[in-house]
Scaffold this active site. Structure first.
Site, PDB file in Angstrom:
ATOM      1  N   ALA A   1      17.940  85.189  -3.234  1.00 13.99           N
ATOM      2  CA  ALA A   1      18.692  84.891  -4.463  1.00 13.99           C
ATOM      3  C   ALA A   1      18.090  85.542  -5.700  1.00 13.99           C
ATOM      4  O   ALA A   1      16.879  85.601  -5.868  1.00 13.99           O
ATOM      5  CB  ALA A   1      18.835  83.388  -4.701  1.00 13.99           C
ATOM      6  N   GLY A   2      18.990  86.026  -6.558  1.00 11.88           N
ATOM      7  CA  GLY A   2      18.598  86.549  -7.858  1.00 11.88           C
ATOM      8  C   GLY A   2      18.303  88.029  -7.914  1.00 11.88           C
ATOM      9  O   GLY A   2      18.043  88.571  -8.991  1.00 11.88           O
TER      10      GLY A   2
ATOM     11  N   LYS B   1      20.485  78.015   7.546  1.00 12.35           N
ATOM     12  CA  LYS B   1      19.965  78.303   6.206  1.00 12.35           C
ATOM     13  C   LYS B   1      20.256  77.057   5.377  1.00 12.35           C
ATOM     14  O   LYS B   1      21.401  76.777   5.041  1.00 12.35           O
ATOM     15  CB  LYS B   1      20.639  79.527   5.599  1.00 12.35           C
TER      16      LYS B   1
ATOM     17  N   GLY C   1      22.950  84.738  -7.957  1.00 10.46           N
ATOM     18  CA  GLY C   1      23.951  85.538  -8.642  1.00 10.46           C
ATOM     19  C   GLY C   1      23.556  86.029 -10.016  1.00 10.46           C
ATOM     20  O   GLY C   1      24.354  86.683 -10.690  1.00 10.46           O
TER      21      GLY C   1
ATOM     22  N   ASN D   1      23.468  88.824  -1.535  1.00 15.98           N
ATOM     23  CA  ASN D   1      24.904  88.907  -1.317  1.00 15.98           C
ATOM     24  C   ASN D   1      25.608  89.532  -2.514  1.00 15.98           C
ATOM     25  O   ASN D   1      26.189  90.615  -2.433  1.00 15.98           O
ATOM     26  CB  ASN D   1      25.456  87.520  -1.022  1.00 15.98           C
ATOM     27  N   THR D   2      25.532  88.853  -3.659  1.00 14.02           N
ATOM     28  CA  THR D   2      26.319  89.246  -4.826  1.00 14.02           C
ATOM     29  C   THR D   2      26.040  90.668  -5.282  1.00 14.02           C
ATOM     30  O   THR D   2      26.965  91.392  -5.670  1.00 14.02           O
ATOM     31  CB  THR D   2      26.060  88.270  -5.989  1.00 14.02           C
TER      32      THR D   2
END
Length: 260
Positions: free
Chosen positions: A184-185, A96, A157, A206-207
């Site tokens: 992301a986001g 990645k 995040g 993830n977050t």
């Protein structure tokens, strides 16, 4: 079924392994998510020692495919070097690829990203590039040999969800044969569902799971959101309209006036 290069998986949810309250919760959340691919930072593993060994043991117990990343790299040279170390450590040609261009937004350095991807693909890597939603950048990555492209929904995040829906839709329309992953986001299962409704093949996050009050329950929620979004896309969503359209017919005799 979904293909990432030569590997076929069933889950359309990829998740990260950082920021969890504990390793045990991370492991339970990954199981609850149904994810078959997890991202792992080389920097975490490279720290070595008992902590790294324990983490790696937990990952191995999950029987998942590891996707190493170059998180934190800010130059082409650093990203390429990190990718080569990851291949040696994890025994995989998958990477990645992240080349960060701005410290505040963590926006990718798209020029460096394309350069690094070109170098790595020539060296036998199968690259998963983290990029913006820019069509030209995505096209350059495909021209370099990427069969997977991972545009962001919003800054890493931020939990804002999809900011530029039209641009993501354009990517899907223009790159029909490329595996597209929103990366992301994303902050809510509804955000993930929305990405799949656009026809995206998968999402990576993830977050939103790791920082939830209950990461395991949130992982399950994202799993359901992804399934709902994909099912809706396959079912065929109706087109949005600018004006109302009655769902109940108003022509003819009311049923209570009908003669039996």
């Amino acid at each position: 079924m979904l293909k990432f290069y030569d590997k076929t998986v069933t889950s359309r949810l990829l998740i990260g392994t950082a920021l969890y309250p504990s390793p045990a919760i991370m492991q339970d959340a990954i199981r609850a998510s149904g994810a078959e691919i997890v991202t792992v930072s080389l920097r975490r593993e490279a720290a070595g020692g008992k902590t790294g060994d324990a983490f790696w043991k937990l990952i191995n117990e999950l029987n998942v495919t590891v996707l190493p990343n170059t998180a934190g790299c800010r130059s082409v040279r650093e990203a390429v070097t990190t990718a080569k170390l990851a291949r040696e450590l994890f025994g995989t040609s998958w990477i990645k690829l992240e080349v960060i261009g701005d410290n505040d937004t963590l926006q990718p350095d798209v020029i460096g990203l394309v350069e690094a991807a070109t170098i790595l693909i020539k060296d036998g890597f199968e690259v998963f590039p983290y990029c913006t939603e820019d069509l030209t950048v995505a096209t350059r990555l495909v021209d370099a040999g990427c069969r997977v492209v991972m545009p962001w929904a919003a800054p890493i995040g931020s939990a804002k969800g999809i900011i530029n829906r039209d641009a993501l839709k354009l990517l899907r329309d223009r790159l029909p044969d490329i595996t597209l992953v929103v990366d992301a986001g994303l902050g809510a299962p509804s955000h993930a569902a929305g990405a799949l409704e656009l026809g995206y093949d998968a999402v990576l996050l993830n977050t939103a799971i790791a920082k939830a009050a209950d990461p395991v329950a949130m992982a399950r929620a994202f799993r359901l959101g992804v399934e709902a979004g994909r099912t809706a896309y396959e079912a065929g969503l109706m087109d949005a309209r600018d004006f109302a359209s009655p769902s109940t017919p108003v022509v003819g005799t009311p049923f209570w006036h009908a003669v039996s």
